[in-house]
Motif scaffolding. Sequence first.
Motif, PDB file in Angstrom:
ATOM      1  N   GLN A  49     -12.399  -9.351  -2.830  1.00  0.00           N
ATOM      2  CA  GLN A  49     -12.856  -8.111  -3.185  1.00  0.00           C
ATOM      3  C   GLN A  49     -11.734  -7.215  -3.317  1.00  0.00           C
ATOM      4  N   PRO A  50     -11.689  -7.338  -3.225  1.00  0.00           N
ATOM      5  CA  PRO A  50     -10.417  -7.223  -3.890  1.00  0.00           C
ATOM      6  C   PRO A  50     -10.409  -6.093  -4.905  1.00  0.00           C
ATOM      7  N   LYS A  51      -9.230  -5.974  -5.485  1.00  0.00           N
ATOM      8  CA  LYS A  51      -9.075  -4.870  -6.423  1.00  0.00           C
ATOM      9  C   LYS A  51      -9.944  -5.129  -7.646  1.00  0.00           C
ATOM     10  N   ALA A  52     -10.531  -4.082  -8.178  1.00  0.00           N
ATOM     11  CA  ALA A  52     -11.352  -4.244  -9.368  1.00  0.00           C
ATOM     12  C   ALA A  52     -10.491  -4.521 -10.585  1.00  0.00           C
ATOM     13  N   SER A  53      -9.322  -3.938 -10.651  1.00  0.00           N
ATOM     14  CA  SER A  53      -8.447  -4.146 -11.778  1.00  0.00           C
ATOM     15  C   SER A  53      -7.012  -3.998 -11.346  1.00  0.00           C
ATOM     16  N   THR A  54      -6.186  -5.017 -11.620  1.00  0.00           N
ATOM     17  CA  THR A  54      -4.795  -4.916 -11.174  1.00  0.00           C
ATOM     18  C   THR A  54      -3.844  -5.401 -12.269  1.00  0.00           C
ATOM     19  N   PRO A  55      -3.767  -4.664 -13.376  1.00  0.00           N
ATOM     20  CA  PRO A  55      -2.733  -5.024 -14.345  1.00  0.00           C
ATOM     21  C   PRO A  55      -1.372  -4.828 -13.706  1.00  0.00           C
ATOM     22  N   GLN A  56      -0.466  -5.789 -13.886  1.00  0.00           N
ATOM     23  CA  GLN A  56       0.801  -5.704 -13.180  1.00  0.00           C
ATOM     24  C   GLN A  56       1.955  -6.077 -14.080  1.00  0.00           C
ATOM     25  N   ARG A  57       3.012  -5.317 -13.941  1.00  0.00           N
ATOM     26  CA  ARG A  57       4.280  -5.684 -14.553  1.00  0.00           C
ATOM     27  C   ARG A  57       5.289  -5.665 -13.421  1.00  0.00           C
ATOM     28  N   SER A  58       5.827  -6.826 -13.115  1.00  0.00           N
ATOM     29  CA  SER A  58       6.696  -6.914 -11.948  1.00  0.00           C
ATOM     30  C   SER A  58       7.981  -7.621 -12.314  1.00  0.00           C
ATOM     31  N   VAL A  73      21.883  -7.331  -0.245  1.00  0.00           N
ATOM     32  CA  VAL A  73      21.869  -7.413  -1.711  1.00  0.00           C
ATOM     33  C   VAL A  73      20.541  -7.980  -2.210  1.00  0.00           C
ATOM     34  N   ALA A  74      20.008  -9.002  -1.523  1.00  0.00           N
ATOM     35  CA  ALA A  74      18.768  -9.644  -1.983  1.00  0.00           C
ATOM     36  C   ALA A  74      17.604  -8.670  -2.046  1.00  0.00           C
ATOM     37  N   ALA A  75      17.601  -7.680  -1.142  1.00  0.00           N
ATOM     38  CA  ALA A  75      16.485  -6.733  -1.083  1.00  0.00           C
ATOM     39  C   ALA A  75      16.518  -5.711  -2.219  1.00  0.00           C
ATOM     40  N   ARG A  76      17.613  -5.656  -2.956  1.00  0.00           N
ATOM     41  CA  ARG A  76      17.702  -4.720  -4.078  1.00  0.00           C
ATOM     42  C   ARG A  76      18.087  -5.405  -5.380  1.00  0.00           C
ATOM     43  N   THR A  77      17.964  -6.748  -5.380  1.00  0.00           N
ATOM     44  CA  THR A  77      18.255  -7.506  -6.598  1.00  0.00           C
ATOM     45  C   THR A  77      17.003  -7.591  -7.463  1.00  0.00           C
ATOM     46  N   PRO A  78      17.087  -7.202  -8.730  1.00  0.00           N
ATOM     47  CA  PRO A  78      15.899  -7.261  -9.607  1.00  0.00           C
ATOM     48  C   PRO A  78      15.359  -8.677  -9.725  1.00  0.00           C
ATOM     49  N   GLN A  79      14.034  -8.801  -9.756  1.00  0.00           N
ATOM     50  CA  GLN A  79      13.368 -10.083  -9.968  1.00  0.00           C
ATOM     51  C   GLN A  79      13.060 -10.248 -11.455  1.00  0.00           C
ATOM     52  N   ARG A  80      12.737 -11.483 -11.841  1.00  0.00           N
ATOM     53  CA  ARG A  80      12.277 -11.696 -13.216  1.00  0.00           C
ATOM     54  C   ARG A  80      11.050 -10.829 -13.471  1.00  0.00           C
ATOM     55  N   GLU A  81      11.015 -10.224 -14.627  1.00  0.00           N
ATOM     56  CA  GLU A  81       9.877  -9.362 -14.958  1.00  0.00           C
ATOM     57  C   GLU A  81       8.749 -10.195 -15.550  1.00  0.00           C
ATOM     58  N   SER A 118       0.826  -1.218   0.000  1.00  0.00           N
ATOM     59  CA  SER A 118       0.000   0.000   0.000  1.00  0.00           C
ATOM     60  C   SER A 118       0.854   1.259   0.000  1.00  0.00           C
ATOM     61  N   ARG A 119       2.096   1.136   0.428  1.00  0.00           N
ATOM     62  CA  ARG A 119       3.028   2.261   0.430  1.00  0.00           C
ATOM     63  C   ARG A 119       3.979   2.212  -0.766  1.00  0.00           C
ATOM     64  N   HIS A 120       3.660   1.315  -1.710  1.00  0.00           N
ATOM     65  CA  HIS A 120       4.391   1.216  -2.982  1.00  0.00           C
ATOM     66  C   HIS A 120       5.864   0.887  -2.785  1.00  0.00           C
ATOM     67  N   ALA A 121       6.141  -0.042  -1.883  1.00  0.00           N
ATOM     68  CA  ALA A 121       7.514  -0.494  -1.690  1.00  0.00           C
ATOM     69  C   ALA A 121       7.977  -1.263  -2.921  1.00  0.00           C
ATOM     70  N   PRO A 122       9.229  -1.104  -3.339  1.00  0.00           N
ATOM     71  CA  PRO A 122       9.757  -1.951  -4.419  1.00  0.00           C
ATOM     72  C   PRO A 122       9.580  -3.418  -4.035  1.00  0.00           C
ATOM     73  N   LEU A 123       9.161  -4.245  -4.987  1.00  0.00           N
ATOM     74  CA  LEU A 123       8.786  -5.629  -4.674  1.00  0.00           C
ATOM     75  C   LEU A 123       9.901  -6.421  -3.982  1.00  0.00           C
ATOM     76  N   PRO A 124      11.139  -6.421  -4.475  1.00  0.00           N
ATOM     77  CA  PRO A 124      12.172  -7.194  -3.767  1.00  0.00           C
ATOM     78  C   PRO A 124      12.365  -6.717  -2.332  1.00  0.00           C
ATOM     79  N   LEU A 125      12.289  -5.413  -2.114  1.00  0.00           N
ATOM     80  CA  LEU A 125      12.442  -4.878  -0.765  1.00  0.00           C
ATOM     81  C   LEU A 125      11.285  -5.314   0.122  1.00  0.00           C
TER      82      LEU A 125
END
Length: 441
Positions: A432-441, A133-141, A56-63
């Motif tokens: 109930q969730p989100k009505a729409s959640t397109p995601q690129r991660s 390092v793990a907390a700032r390593t890019p994940q597969r997109e 909810s605070r938009h943290a980078p996913l690996p972090l």
Amino acid sequence: MACDSEVSGFLNTLLRDFPAPLTPESPLPWKALGTALSQEEVEGELTELAMGFLGSRHAPLPLAAALTREAVSQLLQADLSEFRKLPGQEEEEENDEEEEKAPVILTDAKGLARSCFNQLWEVSDQWRKQVPVAARTPQREWVVSIHAIRNTRRRMEDRHVFLPAFNLLLGLSDPVDRAYFAVFDGHGGVDAARYAAVHVHIHAARQPKLLTDPAEALKEAFRLTDEMFLLKAKRERLQSGTTGVCVLVAGTTLHVAWLGDSQVILVRQGEVVQLMEPHRPERRDEKARIEALGGIVYFTDCWRVNGTLAVSRAIGDVFQKPYVSGEADAASWELTGSEDYLLLACDGFFDVITFPEIASLVHGHLVKQQGDGLHVAEELVAEARERGSQDNITVMVVFLRDPRELLEEGVQGPGHSQAGVRSQDLPSGLSQPKASTPQRS
């Protein structure tokens, strides 16, 4: 992809907004977990809380995944006896003999939630000086499109899960890259669907067989989740149930497990490959199993177990056990790199959209959006609703190749008039969730 400045910026903002750990009088920064948790529920519930808060605070996913894992792990290693909560007198009186012999140990949910936040704060404060390092390593997109609507139903009882950072979140350090996707379709309330969305992947990650037989690990995760939810249902007088389908992509292998009539299909070079057969009462083997247990299957508006449920396997449904089984089916397939995408959805979608139509609908969307697949689930849900679906609808499209590549190759599927479905890949023994959640991660 999170850069170092983005990670440090997030931690600085978090610690600015929360300059100190919570005191016993401080309000919680997230919704309470209810009143009590069993010890087996603690890891899943706290992981869900922390990830939801950081998301909810938009943290980078690996972090977010690494912070959550570190905070929850440290808390689980601590002495939690101070949070133990004795059951009330009424609960003790209602326990059956088996439960009296082995009573469920409950913990104070609110106290654990407060302690979890403070642990998260402590880890964030430490990492502000030196981020692992793990907390700032890019994940597969991953390109994943998700859309879910309540539709005409009074309540939204679907839940879905998208965990591209499966290893990082669950503390797995082997070299196999993993991502987890799931759709749960609740009935009789949302409790069972929410519960499954929180706990199935936790149980899967803790199975020793995850490393050697992931499909079996997923089956066991469904069984354990059902077992735990039934205890919760008896404690809290819950009557809900949920179907579910989950997918674990581990390296170059696809593992699928399911209960009930939520489904996943694979599209490969424009052709739909049927991966599973849903559990419905009219299936010959399911009908025979139910009747052997003393139940009945008969037709009202559709085939139902004991005249009530239209699915023959589910998590929960405490008053329909054992006729409605909590045992999942599972299977695995090797991925060759020629696969286009996976589509997971509940019966609110598959009841009105046939397999042969899916590839053409997705291709048509990609043509209109010039290869952008992030909103394809929204269009598929709209199509299902237009065709008369009144149920909750959840659709998740997981692209296994870049959707722009699919468009360039002209992969469009067999069209509406052809069969276009391969079923020879079905597991052995299966008729109930989100009505729409397109995601690129």
